[in-house]
Write a protein that holds these residues in place. Sequence first.
Motif, PDB file in Angstrom:
ATOM      1  N   ALA A 115       0.856  -1.234   0.036  1.00  7.97           N
ATOM      2  CA  ALA A 115      -0.125   0.039   0.156  1.00  7.97           C
ATOM      3  C   ALA A 115       0.860   1.368   0.093  1.00  7.97           C
ATOM      4  CB  ALA A 115      -0.829  -0.044   1.227  1.00  7.97           C
ATOM      5  N   ASN A 116       0.329   2.461  -0.044  1.00 10.33           N
ATOM      6  CA  ASN A 116       0.877   3.672   0.001  1.00 10.33           C
ATOM      7  C   ASN A 116       1.702   3.870  -1.280  1.00 10.33           C
ATOM      8  OD1 ASN A 116      -0.688   4.289   2.351  1.00 10.33           O
ATOM      9  ND2 ASN A 116       0.855   3.054   3.427  1.00 10.33           N
ATOM     10  N   LEU A 117       1.685   3.624  -2.488  1.00  5.09           N
ATOM     11  CA  LEU A 117       2.411   3.903  -3.388  1.00  5.09           C
ATOM     12  C   LEU A 117       2.366   5.335  -3.857  1.00  5.09           C
ATOM     13  CD1 LEU A 117       4.050   2.992  -6.014  1.00  5.09           C
ATOM     14  CD2 LEU A 117       1.964   2.156  -7.327  1.00  5.09           C
ATOM     15  N   GLY A 118       3.405   6.017  -4.096  1.00  2.00           N
ATOM     16  CA  GLY A 118       3.350   7.088  -4.438  1.00  2.00           C
ATOM     17  C   GLY A 118       4.255   7.280  -5.806  1.00  2.00           C
ATOM     18  N   THR A 119       3.798   8.215  -6.506  1.00  2.00           N
ATOM     19  CA  THR A 119       4.381   8.464  -8.007  1.00  2.00           C
ATOM     20  C   THR A 119       4.102   9.646  -8.405  1.00  2.00           C
ATOM     21  OG1 THR A 119       2.208   7.985  -9.405  1.00  2.00           O
ATOM     22  CG2 THR A 119       3.709   6.071  -8.613  1.00  2.00           C
ATOM     23  N   ALA A 120       5.039  10.119  -9.327  1.00  2.00           N
ATOM     24  CA  ALA A 120       4.761  11.352 -10.132  1.00  2.00           C
ATOM     25  C   ALA A 120       3.323  11.541 -10.433  1.00  2.00           C
ATOM     26  CB  ALA A 120       5.644  11.657 -11.008  1.00  2.00           C
ATOM     27  N   CYS A 121       2.482  12.813 -10.677  1.00  3.46           N
ATOM     28  CA  CYS A 121       1.093  12.694 -11.055  1.00  3.46           C
ATOM     29  C   CYS A 121       0.854  12.077 -12.392  1.00  3.46           C
ATOM     30  CB  CYS A 121       0.979  14.464 -10.948  1.00  3.46           C
ATOM     31  SG  CYS A 121      -1.191  14.699 -11.092  1.00  3.46           S
ATOM     32  N   PRO A 122       1.879  12.351 -13.298  1.00  5.06           N
ATOM     33  CA  PRO A 122       1.296  11.710 -14.644  1.00  5.06           C
ATOM     34  C   PRO A 122       1.209  10.348 -14.597  1.00  5.06           C
ATOM     35  CG  PRO A 122       3.113  13.423 -14.909  1.00  5.06           C
ATOM     36  CD  PRO A 122       2.747  13.306 -13.566  1.00  5.06           C
ATOM     37  N   VAL A 123       2.168   9.695 -13.681  1.00  4.47           N
ATOM     38  CA  VAL A 123       2.116   8.199 -13.567  1.00  4.47           C
ATOM     39  C   VAL A 123       0.913   7.724 -13.050  1.00  4.47           C
ATOM     40  CG1 VAL A 123       3.252   6.125 -12.437  1.00  4.47           C
ATOM     41  CG2 VAL A 123       4.667   8.027 -13.733  1.00  4.47           C
ATOM     42  N   SER A 124       0.408   8.471 -12.145  1.00  2.00           N
ATOM     43  CA  SER A 124      -0.670   8.375 -11.439  1.00  2.00           C
ATOM     44  C   SER A 124      -2.132   8.450 -12.107  1.00  2.00           C
ATOM     45  CB  SER A 124      -1.140   9.281 -10.197  1.00  2.00           C
ATOM     46  OG  SER A 124      -0.113   9.111  -8.958  1.00  2.00           O
ATOM     47  N   ALA A 125      -2.283   9.499 -13.121  1.00  2.00           N
ATOM     48  CA  ALA A 125      -3.216   9.667 -14.001  1.00  2.00           C
ATOM     49  C   ALA A 125      -3.224   8.409 -15.180  1.00  2.00           C
ATOM     50  CB  ALA A 125      -3.054  10.848 -14.817  1.00  2.00           C
ATOM     51  N   ALA A 126      -2.190   8.112 -15.530  1.00  2.00           N
ATOM     52  CA  ALA A 126      -2.024   6.977 -16.601  1.00  2.00           C
ATOM     53  C   ALA A 126      -2.514   5.820 -15.727  1.00  2.00           C
ATOM     54  CB  ALA A 126      -0.548   6.950 -17.023  1.00  2.00           C
ATOM     55  N   LEU A 127      -2.114   5.360 -14.480  1.00  5.82           N
ATOM     56  CA  LEU A 127      -2.564   4.110 -13.804  1.00  5.82           C
ATOM     57  C   LEU A 127      -3.957   4.187 -13.649  1.00  5.82           C
ATOM     58  CD1 LEU A 127       0.411   4.219 -10.918  1.00  5.82           C
ATOM     59  CD2 LEU A 127      -0.008   2.291 -12.841  1.00  5.82           C
ATOM     60  N   ALA A 128      -4.445   5.336 -13.218  1.00  3.48           N
ATOM     61  CA  ALA A 128      -6.131   5.206 -13.161  1.00  3.48           C
ATOM     62  C   ALA A 128      -6.720   4.864 -14.294  1.00  3.48           C
ATOM     63  CB  ALA A 128      -6.586   6.832 -12.719  1.00  3.48           C
ATOM     64  N   LEU A 129      -6.221   5.485 -15.379  1.00  3.30           N
ATOM     65  CA  LEU A 129      -6.760   5.188 -16.821  1.00  3.30           C
ATOM     66  C   LEU A 129      -6.567   3.902 -17.349  1.00  3.30           C
ATOM     67  CD1 LEU A 129      -8.578   6.541 -19.141  1.00  3.30           C
ATOM     68  CD2 LEU A 129      -6.542   7.296 -19.943  1.00  3.30           C
ATOM     69  N   TRP A 130      -5.512   3.259 -16.830  1.00  5.28           N
ATOM     70  CA  TRP A 130      -5.157   2.076 -17.435  1.00  5.28           C
ATOM     71  C   TRP A 130      -5.808   0.898 -16.316  1.00  5.28           C
ATOM     72  CZ3 TRP A 130      -1.164  -1.295 -14.499  1.00  5.28           C
ATOM     73  CH2 TRP A 130      -0.653  -2.324 -15.280  1.00  5.28           C
ATOM     74  N   GLN A 131      -6.170   1.212 -15.237  1.00  2.59           N
ATOM     75  CA  GLN A 131      -7.066   0.193 -14.247  1.00  2.59           C
ATOM     76  C   GLN A 131      -8.266   0.264 -15.210  1.00  2.59           C
ATOM     77  OE1 GLN A 131      -7.410   1.152 -10.435  1.00  2.59           O
ATOM     78  NE2 GLN A 131      -5.009   1.323 -10.005  1.00  2.59           N
ATOM     79  N   TRP A 132      -8.970   1.602 -15.592  1.00  2.00           N
ATOM     80  CA  TRP A 132     -10.287   1.720 -15.992  1.00  2.00           C
ATOM     81  C   TRP A 132     -10.607   0.833 -17.347  1.00  2.00           C
ATOM     82  CZ3 TRP A 132     -10.474   7.352 -14.659  1.00  2.00           C
ATOM     83  CH2 TRP A 132     -10.587   7.395 -13.105  1.00  2.00           C
ATOM     84  N   GLU A 133      -9.767   1.127 -18.264  1.00  2.00           N
ATOM     85  CA  GLU A 133      -9.810   0.696 -19.576  1.00  2.00           C
ATOM     86  C   GLU A 133      -8.995  -0.285 -19.932  1.00  2.00           C
ATOM     87  OE1 GLU A 133     -11.855   2.517 -21.952  1.00  2.00           O
ATOM     88  OE2 GLU A 133     -12.495   3.886 -20.225  1.00  2.00           O
TER      89      GLU A 133
END
Length: 250
Positions: A115-133
Motif C-alpha cells: 500500500a501507499n504507492l507514491g508516484t509523479a502525477c502523470p504516472v498516477s493519472a495513467a495508472l487510473a486510466l489503465w485500470q479502468w480501460e
Amino acid sequence: MRRRDRAARRVRRTVRWVVALAVAALLALVGYGWVRQHPQDNPWAPLDLSQPVGMFTGRKLAALGSDFPGCRALLDRAGVKYTVLPERSEGERCGYADGLRFTADDPRITPFSPANLGTACPVSAALALWQWEVVQPAAERHFRMRVSHIEHLGSYNCRRLYGRSSGDFSQHATADAVDISGFRLADGTRVTLVADWTKAGPRAAFLRDVRDGACGVFATVLSPDYNAAHRDHLHLDQADRGAMSWRACR
C-alpha cells in the motif's frame, strides 16, 4: 474548331476543380464530425479521463510532467481522491515536486500492494486510466472476475539506469516510473509476471493484454519480452520526449 476545343478544355478543368473542392469540403466536414465524436483522437482536445484511450492520450499524459496543477485538475474532474506528497530533493538529479498517492478509500481505484504507492502525477493519472480501460476489462474477459489488488515493486528510487554507477538516470529517480509485478484477482488468485508470462492459457494472455494496453497511456512500457532485467515486472514510465518523439512498447 480550335477555339471550341480550348473552351471545352477550360470547362472540363473548371468542373474538375469544382468537384475536387467539393470533395475536399465534404471530407473536411466528415473529418470534423468524426473528431467531435472522438475527442480522444484529437491532438488539440483537452485530456479527459472519462474518455477511452485514443491516439494522443499517452502523449498528453506524458506532457503533464511540466503541469502539476493541470494534472491535479485532471484527476479532480475524474473524481479521483489523492494526497499530494511533500516535495523531495535528493542530489542533483533525484527527487520530485509533483508526487501524489491515491487515497485508500477511493472505490474507483484498485488498491496497490504494498500500500501507499507514491508516484509523479502523470504516472498516477495513467495508472487510473489503465485500470479502468485496460486492466479490469482484461480481467473480466479472461477470468470473469475483477482484479482486487495490483502488485508493484515501487516507484521512486534515486538511481541510474539498471543501477549503473554512470550514465543516464532512470525515470524512477523522479518517480516518473512504476514497476508492476503482478495482480491479485477477486478470488485470491495471483497472476505474476515471473510465474505466468511464459505459460500458455488465460494468465499469459491477460498479462500481454495489460502490457499492450499500457502502451496507449505510458511513454515507455517494458516487459519480459524486452530483456532479462524485466523478467518479473512491467516497467511503466512517463518520460516526456516531446509531442512527436518516439515511444517504447516492448
